[in-house]
Design a protein around this motif. Structure first.
Motif, mmCIF file in Angstrom:
data_model
loop_
_atom_site.group_PDB
_atom_site.id
_atom_site.type_symbol
_atom_site.label_atom_id
_atom_site.label_comp_id
_atom_site.label_asym_id
_atom_site.label_seq_id
_atom_site.Cartn_x
_atom_site.Cartn_y
_atom_site.Cartn_z
ATOM 1 N N THR A 72 60.239 18.511 46.293
ATOM 2 C CA THR A 72 59.713 18.808 47.617
ATOM 3 C C THR A 72 60.767 19.523 48.448
ATOM 4 O O THR A 72 61.932 19.116 48.473
ATOM 5 N N VAL A 73 60.357 20.586 49.118
ATOM 6 C CA VAL A 73 61.272 21.363 49.963
ATOM 7 C C VAL A 73 60.468 21.951 51.132
ATOM 8 O O VAL A 73 59.279 22.228 50.991
ATOM 9 N N GLN A 74 61.104 22.135 52.281
ATOM 10 C CA GLN A 74 60.445 22.717 53.450
ATOM 11 C C GLN A 74 60.231 24.215 53.231
ATOM 12 O O GLN A 74 61.094 24.903 52.680
ATOM 13 N N ALA A 75 59.064 24.697 53.682
ATOM 14 C CA ALA A 75 58.736 26.115 53.533
ATOM 15 C C ALA A 75 57.765 26.518 54.639
ATOM 16 O O ALA A 75 57.239 25.683 55.366
ATOM 17 N N ASP A 82 43.711 32.133 58.091
ATOM 18 C CA ASP A 82 43.307 32.660 59.399
ATOM 19 C C ASP A 82 44.440 33.409 60.095
ATOM 20 O O ASP A 82 44.292 33.866 61.232
ATOM 21 N N GLY A 83 45.600 33.557 59.430
ATOM 22 C CA GLY A 83 46.713 34.329 59.973
ATOM 23 C C GLY A 83 47.764 33.518 60.706
ATOM 24 O O GLY A 83 48.807 34.065 61.089
ATOM 25 N N THR A 84 47.543 32.223 60.908
ATOM 26 C CA THR A 84 48.530 31.407 61.616
ATOM 27 C C THR A 84 49.671 31.025 60.677
ATOM 28 O O THR A 84 49.480 30.897 59.466
ATOM 29 N N ARG A 85 50.844 30.840 61.260
ATOM 30 C CA ARG A 85 52.020 30.444 60.471
ATOM 31 C C ARG A 85 52.032 28.929 60.343
ATOM 32 O O ARG A 85 51.887 28.216 61.329
ATOM 33 N N GLN A 86 52.203 28.448 59.134
ATOM 34 C CA GLN A 86 52.245 27.019 58.848
ATOM 35 C C GLN A 86 53.631 26.663 58.312
ATOM 36 O O GLN A 86 54.250 27.469 57.616
ATOM 37 N N VAL A 87 54.089 25.465 58.619
ATOM 38 C CA VAL A 87 55.375 24.969 58.129
ATOM 39 C C VAL A 87 55.145 23.569 57.584
ATOM 40 O O VAL A 87 54.421 22.769 58.174
ATOM 41 N N GLY A 88 55.759 23.278 56.448
ATOM 42 C CA GLY A 88 55.634 21.947 55.882
ATOM 43 C C GLY A 88 56.351 21.841 54.558
ATOM 44 O O GLY A 88 56.991 22.789 54.093
ATOM 45 N N ALA A 89 56.234 20.675 53.964
ATOM 46 C CA ALA A 89 56.861 20.415 52.666
ATOM 47 C C ALA A 89 55.934 20.917 51.562
ATOM 48 O O ALA A 89 54.732 20.683 51.593
ATOM 49 N N VAL A 90 56.517 21.630 50.597
ATOM 50 C CA VAL A 90 55.774 22.128 49.442
ATOM 51 C C VAL A 90 56.530 21.751 48.176
ATOM 52 O O VAL A 90 57.676 21.301 48.229
ATOM 53 N N LEU A 91 55.884 21.939 47.042
ATOM 54 C CA LEU A 91 56.520 21.685 45.755
ATOM 55 C C LEU A 91 57.081 22.992 45.214
ATOM 56 O O LEU A 91 56.409 24.029 45.254
ATOM 57 N N VAL A 133 51.605 28.517 46.557
ATOM 58 C CA VAL A 133 51.068 27.190 46.849
ATOM 59 C C VAL A 133 49.579 27.318 47.161
ATOM 60 O O VAL A 133 49.108 28.373 47.589
ATOM 61 N N TRP A 134 48.850 26.231 46.941
ATOM 62 C CA TRP A 134 47.428 26.185 47.266
ATOM 63 C C TRP A 134 47.252 25.599 48.651
ATOM 64 O O TRP A 134 47.846 24.569 48.985
ATOM 65 N N VAL A 135 46.427 26.272 49.472
ATOM 66 C CA VAL A 135 46.118 25.788 50.811
ATOM 67 C C VAL A 135 44.597 25.744 50.980
ATOM 68 O O VAL A 135 43.864 26.488 50.322
ATOM 69 N N ASP A 136 44.142 24.861 51.872
ATOM 70 C CA ASP A 136 42.703 24.785 52.146
ATOM 71 C C ASP A 136 42.323 25.833 53.192
ATOM 72 O O ASP A 136 43.154 26.644 53.611
ATOM 73 N N ARG A 192 46.213 24.155 55.381
ATOM 74 C CA ARG A 192 47.015 22.973 55.033
ATOM 75 C C ARG A 192 47.343 22.985 53.536
ATOM 76 O O ARG A 192 46.473 23.254 52.710
ATOM 77 N N PHE A 193 48.585 22.645 53.221
ATOM 78 C CA PHE A 193 49.048 22.543 51.835
ATOM 79 C C PHE A 193 48.265 21.441 51.122
ATOM 80 O O PHE A 193 48.153 20.328 51.624
ATOM 81 N N THR A 194 47.713 21.754 49.956
ATOM 82 C CA THR A 194 46.908 20.763 49.229
ATOM 83 C C THR A 194 47.710 20.009 48.176
ATOM 84 O O THR A 194 47.342 18.901 47.809
ATOM 85 N N GLY A 195 48.755 20.603 47.657
ATOM 86 C CA GLY A 195 49.580 19.929 46.656
ATOM 87 C C GLY A 195 49.122 20.123 45.231
ATOM 88 O O GLY A 195 49.819 19.764 44.302
ATOM 89 N N HIS A 196 47.950 20.707 45.035
ATOM 90 C CA HIS A 196 47.447 20.948 43.680
ATOM 91 C C HIS A 196 46.379 22.030 43.740
ATOM 92 O O HIS A 196 45.881 22.383 44.799
ATOM 93 N N GLN A 197 46.029 22.531 42.578
ATOM 94 C CA GLN A 197 45.006 23.567 42.520
ATOM 95 C C GLN A 197 43.622 22.945 42.701
ATOM 96 O O GLN A 197 43.470 21.731 42.589
ATOM 97 N N PRO A 198 42.607 23.764 42.978
ATOM 98 C CA PRO A 198 41.260 23.207 43.157
ATOM 99 C C PRO A 198 40.781 22.483 41.894
ATOM 100 O O PRO A 198 41.190 22.812 40.784
ATOM 101 N N LEU A 199 39.929 21.519 42.106
ATOM 102 C CA LEU A 199 39.340 20.755 41.011
ATOM 103 C C LEU A 199 38.542 21.691 40.102
ATOM 104 O O LEU A 199 37.787 22.536 40.578
ATOM 105 N N GLN A 200 38.736 21.560 38.807
ATOM 106 C CA GLN A 200 38.031 22.395 37.833
ATOM 107 C C GLN A 200 36.837 21.631 37.262
ATOM 108 O O GLN A 200 36.866 20.399 37.172
ATOM 109 N N LEU A 201 35.804 22.359 36.853
ATOM 110 C CA LEU A 201 34.621 21.694 36.294
ATOM 111 C C LEU A 201 34.947 20.936 35.013
ATOM 112 O O LEU A 201 34.317 19.916 34.719
ATOM 113 N N SER A 202 35.941 21.394 34.259
ATOM 114 C CA SER A 202 36.337 20.652 33.048
ATOM 115 C C SER A 202 36.900 19.280 33.424
ATOM 116 O O SER A 202 36.681 18.290 32.720
ATOM 117 N N GLN A 203 37.617 19.200 34.561
ATOM 118 C CA GLN A 203 38.122 17.909 35.030
ATOM 119 C C GLN A 203 36.964 17.016 35.468
ATOM 120 O O GLN A 203 36.968 15.812 35.215
#
Length: 163
Positions: free
Chosen positions: A60-63, A69-78, A91-94, A98-109
């Motif tokens: 985890t590191v700050q980024a 929507d064009g706004t600047r976001q700051v937070g911890a990412v992997l 990184v994946w964001v919603d 907002r940082f999601t921490g993982h990729q979107p859920l796949q249909l195989s999952q």
């Protein structure tokens, strides 16, 4: 006891199919929603990522990153260990950025989750019925012993009267 076996044989397959269907339909809706709204964006590291600990593939590191929507976001990412400050990591964001921490859920999952639910549900139904049977056995055993005790209260004075 036979009633519990019949309940299991009739209920477990129905519960398994219902659980699998519920998990699949809920999961596929979530997967489609995530895939439609989540985006992968570059995040610029504000600091060098620390060296990896034991078996760490990401730390985890700050980024900072730009939201959809064009706004600047700051937070911890992997980020991979040792990545230098100023470098970009994807990184994946919603939809709100907002940082999601993982990729979107796949249909195989989702399919895997539905299979697990389908397989585990009969075991859960069996466990619940086993517990119900044991509780019924305990309650009926107490009731039977209370009946014996009541009968003994009547019989014992007559039986021991002559002694």
């Amino acid at each position: 006891m036979g009633g519990l076996v019949v309940a299991f044989l009739a209920g477990a397959p129905l519960a398994a199919v219902a659980a699998g269907h519920a998990v699949y339909s809920t999961g596929s809706r979530a997967a489609h929603a995530q895939q439609a709204t989540w985006r992968q964006v570059p995040a610029v590291l504000a600091a060098t990522a620390p060296a990896s600990g034991f078996r760490q593939y990401q730390v985890t590191v700050q980024a900072s990153w730009t939201a959809p929507d064009g706004t600047r976001q700051v937070g911890a990412v992997l980020a991979p260990p040792g990545t230098r400050a100023g470098r970009a990591v994807m990184v994946w964001v919603d939809a709100a950025g907002r940082f999601t921490g993982h990729q979107p859920l796949q249909l195989s999952q989702v399919r895997g989750q539905a299979v697990r639910a389908t397989v585990l549900t009969p075991m859960a139904v069996g466990f619940i019925l086993l517990c119900a049977g044991l509780m019924a056995h305990a309650v009926l055993g107490r009731r039977r012993l209370a009946g014996w005790d009541a009968d003994w209260q009547v019989t014992e004075p007559q039986w021991t009267k002559g002694r």
